[in-house]
Design an enzyme around this catalytic site. Sequence first.
Site, PDB file in Angstrom:
ATOM      1  N   CYS A 234     -22.292 -21.756  52.802  1.00 39.88           N
ATOM      2  CA  CYS A 234     -22.515 -20.370  52.381  1.00 39.88           C
ATOM      3  C   CYS A 234     -22.145 -19.340  53.450  1.00 39.88           C
ATOM      4  O   CYS A 234     -22.097 -18.146  53.157  1.00 39.88           O
ATOM      5  CB  CYS A 234     -23.962 -20.194  51.947  1.00 39.88           C
ATOM      6  SG  CYS A 234     -24.449 -21.329  50.635  1.00 39.88           S
TER       7      CYS A 234
ATOM      8  N   HIS B 207     -25.567 -13.311  52.885  1.00 38.38           N
ATOM      9  CA  HIS B 207     -25.368 -14.354  51.887  1.00 38.38           C
ATOM     10  C   HIS B 207     -26.316 -14.107  50.713  1.00 38.38           C
ATOM     11  O   HIS B 207     -27.495 -13.816  50.896  1.00 38.38           O
ATOM     12  CB  HIS B 207     -25.625 -15.723  52.514  1.00 38.38           C
ATOM     13  CG  HIS B 207     -25.781 -16.816  51.514  1.00 38.38           C
ATOM     14  ND1 HIS B 207     -24.939 -16.964  50.430  1.00 38.38           N
ATOM     15  CD2 HIS B 207     -26.690 -17.815  51.407  1.00 38.38           C
ATOM     16  CE1 HIS B 207     -25.320 -18.003  49.720  1.00 38.38           C
ATOM     17  NE2 HIS B 207     -26.383 -18.544  50.276  1.00 38.38           N
TER      18      HIS B 207
ATOM     19  N   ASN C 251     -26.401 -17.410  43.089  1.00 39.36           N
ATOM     20  CA  ASN C 251     -25.931 -17.773  44.420  1.00 39.36           C
ATOM     21  C   ASN C 251     -24.543 -18.391  44.277  1.00 39.36           C
ATOM     22  O   ASN C 251     -24.398 -19.516  43.811  1.00 39.36           O
ATOM     23  CB  ASN C 251     -26.920 -18.770  45.039  1.00 39.36           C
ATOM     24  CG  ASN C 251     -26.510 -19.231  46.428  1.00 39.36           C
ATOM     25  OD1 ASN C 251     -25.362 -19.119  46.824  1.00 39.36           O
ATOM     26  ND2 ASN C 251     -27.455 -19.787  47.158  1.00 39.36           N
TER      27      ASN C 251
END
Length: 324
Positions: free
Chosen positions: A114, A252, A282
């Site tokens: 990520c 993130h 996400n």
Amino acid sequence: MTQGTKIIASAHYVPSDIITNDDLAAIMDTDDAWIQAHTGIKERRISLQGENTSDLATQAARMALSQTDLKPEDIELIIVTTFTPDGLAPSTAALVQRNLKAEGAWAYDISTACSGFVFGMSTADKFIRSGVYKNALVISAEVNSKMMDFTDRTSTVFFGDGAAAMVLVADEEGGIVKGEEMHTIGDAEVVHSGRIQPLTEISAENYPKTDAFHQEGRQVFEEVVRLIPDHIVKFLGDRDLTPNDVDYFITHQANLRIIEAIAEAIDQPMEKFATNITKYGNTSSAGIGIGLDELNKKTDLTGKRVLLTGFGAGFTYGSLLLEF
């Protein structure tokens, strides 16, 4: 002045299929109220039309290039950040190069989960700063859905699929990258995906198998809120700045509650944090790139400081300070 890097175009692409919390609740033990309370996510995009990671990356790259005078054959370097590649070989970046017909480029993947967009931008910046390269494509793309265990509500409800692309070119004025700091901490248990076990014997039954994505959600939350606010404050302090000196933060897009905790810890309003997790979930390495593209499209960033902060499996984390 040393040659630097500037962004001349940005774009993002997400699959067309929208999966709501209610859709997930139909196949696992969860509900919309629980997901929103714990993650802030309302829906996500999932690739259900046969699009793999290289396809999402190619679409985002084409959209970004269409905003410039550059042709695919003009591109010199393609970096794709992903931890959901099409396969181990060829690289996803090589497939994107083929799809674009960018014969003048060389291409490779970066796998820092990520944090990938931050690591990818940092890497491309160095190639351009070297003076050898005049431009680069940085693409972050993930099809997280193909790695999920759809019986695991603690992980699967978080994730969506998407891609973001940036066209970078040389800037004789020094560029927009004003500082960076990257870290890795070897940790294979808190978050892992796609692990392949070694053989224990030679057998006709042997066939490669990978495991699904897994995370220890509470440990991830605690580790991020312990490390990242201190990292941000120290990173800025080393440059004689404070969080008040930053106009926008793009972290993130792990979980809205994590972003809120970071904002509170560094005493900054959520209005300064670009977020897309509520609608896209996400998207791993793509989330920061999507956030930067969205911010770039709706805001005049001239004279603004933007801090990109990634954190992800590995454990990897880092920040890139941009001044437009």
